[in-house]
Design an enzyme around this catalytic site. Structure first.
Site, mmCIF file in Angstrom:
data_model
loop_
_atom_site.group_PDB
_atom_site.id
_atom_site.type_symbol
_atom_site.label_atom_id
_atom_site.label_comp_id
_atom_site.label_asym_id
_atom_site.label_seq_id
_atom_site.Cartn_x
_atom_site.Cartn_y
_atom_site.Cartn_z
ATOM 1 N N ARG A 518 0.763 -1.236 0.000
ATOM 2 C CA ARG A 518 0.000 0.000 0.000
ATOM 3 C C ARG A 518 0.802 1.300 0.000
ATOM 4 N NH1 ARG A 518 -0.693 2.591 4.750
ATOM 5 N NH2 ARG A 518 -2.828 3.294 4.403
ATOM 6 N N VAL A 710 2.770 -2.823 -5.691
ATOM 7 C CA VAL A 710 3.380 -4.090 -6.084
ATOM 8 C C VAL A 710 4.092 -4.620 -4.836
ATOM 9 C CG1 VAL A 710 3.734 -3.446 -8.484
ATOM 10 C CG2 VAL A 710 5.512 -2.984 -6.810
ATOM 11 N N GLU A 712 3.604 -7.741 -3.462
ATOM 12 C CA GLU A 712 3.020 -9.005 -3.054
ATOM 13 C C GLU A 712 2.716 -9.894 -4.249
ATOM 14 O OE1 GLU A 712 0.905 -8.002 1.086
ATOM 15 O OE2 GLU A 712 -0.366 -7.749 -0.657
#
Ligand SMILES: Cc1cc2nc3c(=O)[nH]c(=O)nc-3n(C[C@H](O)[C@H](O)[C@H](O)COP(=O)(O)OP(=O)(O)OC[C@H]3O[C@@H](n4cnc5c(N)ncnc54)[C@H](O)[C@@H]3O)c2cc1C
Lengths: 754, 277
Positions: A518, A710, A712
């Site tokens: 996040r 990005v 994960e």
């Protein structure tokens, strides 16, 4: 107006922490020392499930050099339990122990050797209880459960008419897959220094969510937020293992007891008994038409959350969210259950519930494609959710064009050619035994971003340099650099002139957390807001300076210009304050009501994950060698392309662990491989020879400049892509991870017998 | 001697790669550690009338790089290079590996086909121990508490014999090790030595498999030759594989069969008469 060109955004600029980290100057919590600090050692329970009859710390307390021993008896004048969704975790074990290694007491002493010796002297009498091991046992349990029951959480959703749809489709497939417990292995295990003084607690800790730790500590010790300061120096890897609150309450309580600061640094062995990823079992029933159209899906999943809830509630929910896959299915029913067992509590781990759900979903996609005689790639494409449509009813529609994304990876990988080459090699090779090649594919979208709430402050100093304040923890992902890039871009100053101050609750404004991919999206928006705020103030000051209108002013490279005349930002600041000093303050708020309008829906964004693998299987031994792996990452807009690749490749490499190697093995509640010699994580030598990230910049994220998270995505597709490649190579389907040679060998034998 | 004086409360410390891990995890505790590496001269790798004498404090790296070892014991040097990782090899000793008696050891298996011996020194006497008689069980040896190993004596293979070693596994330590050496005369197997390790508590020679192969024609020894098959089948039986974290017994027995075949064919290949050396 022509588009302004980015100066630092989109460039692989040097990390702001590169020099400190390369030279060893960077401060991690473990490097710190606080005057008068005591050293702590835990007293772990040797038993996985037992009632605590008696704790006798008298001998330990009497030992010279021991400041305090914390047991449940000392948990007075405070709340005793904590946890992110369910406050079920006691600061130290109270009535009973629920996993092997659970701290029953903790010692603070003048040095570590004394603390260790004293910890041995704490006598604990237990009354053993039967051990709940694994999901199946937890479900069918007649003895004393781990908590009031073994059920931690249940969740589900449904649309369409699932039962009728199953009656009306051509074929129904039902398959069950299991996923092991795995350990994060952050190179820096958990470490915390706490200093308790009346009316004030300070903590230096390896935490991902400093503000959630602050709130939890304030609640536990009945203090106000302003009385609790949480400082997070550089973190040596998190991957979710340092999400929420872990050892901080214990260390703070120990400091209170000892009357001095206390430091607890866990070993890897202790970290393995602190948090892990959820093991899972998922059964997926899918109804399809003979042409490959999916009509209905009915998924039931279980996750093993261990002795305490930790993040079990959300993981149970994410497993369910992610099980049906990125497909347009008219009839869907999903149920998921989180279960307690007597093992290390399970919490967040890079893409919570993601790898478990996608392992099941994408393995079954291949089972179906094979049974229907379809190319597994085209079978997926046929069923993908179209751009702009809901993948989950009532949730944010898919921002991206998934088919285009899939095709980009297939092209880069050379899907068709590789598939044909492997197939022709198989038929031309020796009929039995030997080494066989195959290719496999997997794709997923995962709901990411946690909650859209962050704030940031920026200060433009009187010399034109700036300091940006963020709550994000720097744990290797490079958030400080990305935030400096965004701030520099917005303030129109060079990247080198921005300093980032991060993750100190007494200095920086509030942020929810560092996780769920996040920060660049949400903290990035906050920083963008703070930077834009400063820019607007500068434009107004420049307008006054030039006696013009703000929209007539150009600002770039630290100066404002109007009709060929320029003035430095530093001069504007000094002008405003009428002297030599002063500074501008900018602020950025991110809430669901953010003016962009892009944060109203849940999730914040869908993270795209696609993987293609080519493997070689030694059919005599079952050994799987990963030869090539291609992963796709869609950051929307790559603020720093190098870091995006780093995140994607790091995630894929970590996934090689649960795919081929890693599994925490328990027997009667005892961890059998509790160290890094017996629990093998991937090494560089395990990387495939060809290991590529395909970067898509679709520009459709809700973050700054169209960015989205990005970090994960890279972890979720590796296992199913590899298992599907093993199937392509050998025709053997393995439904449990990791794909150890022995498992693959057994699957090969079963397939030969069948 | 110190070891005798401390009577059980002390341990020898060579590279510490095993000892310190075991002590850190609380499995072992000692009042004193005696540093083998501080004993002068024990790190030498030297020649004697039978072969190479490797001192007790010689590390895996030292053996792997030693010119004499490479010349006279090329297979040992090759295998030493494959032990663990660079950090362990640089401090861990060959003698320490053997004395720890961890079942998953490469040298403990390989040295069986070299028919190596150990020099053991007690307070008043010294003796030679065939390497196959050192280890008695997992983590147990025939050494007396006050005895230490001072050297590992490794004779080279007899002239005309060449060997190969295979290891397999996904863990740090091997799941299986198979060593084989073959001497060929007049197109027949004149002599053969086979050992297997890691799959059971103690590495062992496989005499029944050796007997089946002795006298066999080499050019007939392709992968599906009956004698080779029989030798491999017997290996799976005689390995006495046991289950542990590395796998179940039946899988290990299967691996014994697969890797004996592969290792023998490689050893024959190196002989220059069995194929594509
Ligand atoms: C990560 C890792 C990977 C490994 N991988 C492999 C592998 O692939 N293959 C393999 O074969 N091995 C492997 N090992 C084992 C490694 O080879 C041994 O750790 C090493 O050789 C032990 O030597 P040391 O000098 O460190 O022994 P120490 O730890 O110093 O001693 C080990 C034991 O032997 C005793 N001892 C030491 N010297 C003497 C002596 N002269 N006389 C009597 N007793 C003595 C000590 O008291 C102690 O009990 C691995 C180990 C690790 C940690």
């Amino acid at each position: 107006m022509t588009e302004r060109e980015f100066r630092t955004v989109g460039k692989a600029v040097r990390r702001v922490d590169a020099d400190d980290k390369l030279s060893g100057r960077a401060q991690f919590t473990g490097d710190m020392s606080v005057p008068g600090m005591a050293f702590a050692k835990l007293v772990p329970s040797p038993l996985p499930h037992a009632r605590i009859v008696r704790v006798d710390a008298a001998r330990a307390r009497a030992m010279p050099g021991v400041y305090a021993v914390l047991t449940a008896d000392e948990l007075v004048n405070m709340e005793t339990r904590y946890g992110s969704d369910k406050k079920d975790r006691p600061v130290v074990a109270m009535d009973k122990v629920r996993f092997q290694g659970e701290p029953v007491a903790a010692v603070a002493a003048v040095d570590l050797a004394t603390a260790e010796a004293a910890a041995e002297l704490v006598e604990v009498e237990y009354e053993e209880l039967p051990v709940v091991s694994g999901i199946d046992a937890a479900l069918d349990w007649r003895g004393e459960p781990v908590h009031e029951s073994n059920l931690c959480h249940e969740y589900g959703y449904e649309w369409g008419d699932v039962d009728a749809a199953f009656r009306n489709c051509d074929r129904v497939f039902e398959d069950t897959f299991t996923f092991p417990m795995v350990y994060h292995y952050a190179m820096e295990p958990h470490v915390c220094i706490a200093s308790y003084e009346p009316g004030r607690i300070r903590l230096w800790t390896s935490a991902q969510h400093p503000f959630l730790v602050q709130a939890e500590i304030a609640r536990l010790f009945r203090l106000q937020l302003d009385q609790v300061q949480v400082v997070v120096p550089f973190v040596g890897g998190g991957y979710g293992s340092k999400s929420y609150t872990k050892i901080e309450p214990l260390v703070a309580a120990l400091s209170r007891e000892a009357g001095r600061p206390a430091r607890l640094a866990l070993s890897v062995e202790e970290a393995m008994r602190t948090v892990r990823r959820h093991a899972a079992k998922a059964t997926i029933r899918t109804g399809v038409m003979n042409d490959g159209t999916i009509i209905a899906r009915d998924c039931v999943g279980y996750v093993d959350t261990g002795g305490y809830t930790d993040n079990g509630v959300r993981v149970t929910e994410r497993l369910a969210d992610r099980m049906p896959g990125p497909y347009a299915i008219p009839h869907v029913r999903v149920k998921s259950y989180g279960l307690f067992t007597n093992s290390t509590p399970a919490g967040s781990y890079r893409s919570i519930g993601g790898p478990q759900a996608v392992w099941a979903c994408e393995s079954q996609m291949d089972v179906i494609a094979h049974a229907l005689g379809l190319d597994p790639f085209e079978f997926r494409v046929k069923n993908l959710v179209p751009q702009g449509e809901e993948v989950r009813r009532g949730k944010r529609p898919i921002e991206g064009d998934l088919e285009a994304a899939l095709r980009s990876v297939a092209d880069a990988f050379g899907w068709e050619a590789s598939r044909e080459r492997a197939a022709s090699e198989r038929t031309s090779g020796p009929a039995d035994g030997g080494v066989k090649r195959g290719v496999g594919f997997a794709c997923a979208v995962t709901n990411s971003g946690a909650s859209p709430t962050s704030t940031s402050l920026a200060r433009l100093h009187a010399d034109g340099s700036a300091t940006v304040f963020i709550g994000s923890a720097e744990m290797g992902q490079g958030s400080r650099s990305a935030m400096a890039q965004i701030a520099a871009e917005e303030m129109r100053i060079p990247y080198e002139k921005v300093r980032v101050v991060a993750s100190d609750t007494a200095a920086v404004p509030w942020d929810r957390s560092t996780g769920s991919s996040r920060s660049t999206t949400l903290m990035g928006l906050a920083v963008q807001g703070a930077g834009a705020d400063i820019r607007e103030q500068l434009l107004r000051l420049a307008a006054e300076h030039f006696e013009a209108f703000p929209d007539e002013i150009d600002a770039e490279d630290g100066q404002a210009s109007f009709k060929g005349e320029t003035v430095a930002f530093s001069a504007l600041v000094r002008e405003m304050f009428g002297g030599s000093g002063g500074e501008l303050i900018g602020r950025g708020y991110v809430t669901p009501k953010h003016p962009s309008g892009k944060l109203r829906q849940d999730p914040v964004f869908w993270e795209v994950s696609i993987g293609a693998a080519e493997v070689e299987v030694d059919t005599a031994t079952g050994e799987v060698r990963l030869l090539r792996y291609y992963s796709v990452s869609d950051p929307g807009k790559a603020i720093n392309p190098k870091q995006v690749e780093g995140q994607d490749e790091g995630a894929a490499m970590q996934a090689i662990g649960h795919t081929l190697l890693e599994e925490m093995l328990y027997e009667d509640g005892q961890l059998l491989n509790p160290n890094l010699v017996d629990y093998r994580v991937p090494l560089f030598t395990d990387l495939p020879g060809e290991f590529e990230t395909v970067l898509l910049e679709t520009g459709n994220g809700p973050g700054p400049y169209g960015a989205k998270g990005v970090g994960e995505g890279g972890i979720v597709c590796v296992a199913p892509a590899v298992a599907n490649a093993v199937f392509d190579a050998t025709g053997a389907r393995v439904s449990s991870l990791p794909l150890t040679p022995e498992r693959v060998w057994r699957a090969l034998r079963e397939q030969q017998d069948a | 001697m110190l070891l005798a004086q401390e009577s059980g409360a002390a341990a020898l410390y060579a590279g510490g790669t095993e000892l310190l891990l075991a002590m850190k995890s609380g499995l072992l505790a000692y009042d004193a550690l005696i540093n083998v590496k501080s004993i002068a001269g024990l790190d030498a790798v030297a020649a004697d009338d039978r072969g190479v004498v490797i001192g007790a404090s010689a590390t895996h790296s030292a053996v792997e790089r030693d010119a004499l070892a490479r010349e006279r014991l090329p297979l040992l040097a090759e295998v030493e290079h494959s032990v663990a990782n660079a950090r362990v090899r640089n401090v861990g000793t060959l003698a320490g590996n053997l004395c720890f008696a961890e079942p998953h050891s490469d040298p403990a298996t390989l040295l069986l086909i070299y028919e190596a011996e150990l020099d053991a020194q007690g307070p008043s006497a010294s003796r030679r121990i065939p390497v196959g008689e050192l280890q008695t069980n997992s983590y147990e040896t025939s050494l007396a508490p006050d005895e230490m190993v001072t050297a590992v004596r490794v004779p080279p293979f007899p002239a005309g014999m060449s060997g190969a070693y295979s290891k397999f596994g996904r863990h740090h330590r091997p799941t299986l090790g198979v060593a084989a050496a073959v001497a060929v005369e007049d197109g027949r197997v004149a002599d053969v030595r086979i050992a297997i390790g890691c799959v059971s508590p103690v590495a062992r020679r496989l005499p029944r498999s050796e007997d089946v192969l002795r006298g066999e024609r080499v050019d007939g020894l392709a992968a599906d030759a009956p004698a080779l098959r029989e030798a491999c089948r017997l290996a799976a039986e005689d390995a006495d594989a046991v289950a542990d974290l590395h796998g179940e017994a039946d899988y290990k027995a299967h691996l014994a069969r697969v890797f004996l075949e592969r290792t023998l064919l490689r050893a024959l290949g190196r002989n220059g008469s069995g194929g594509d050396a």
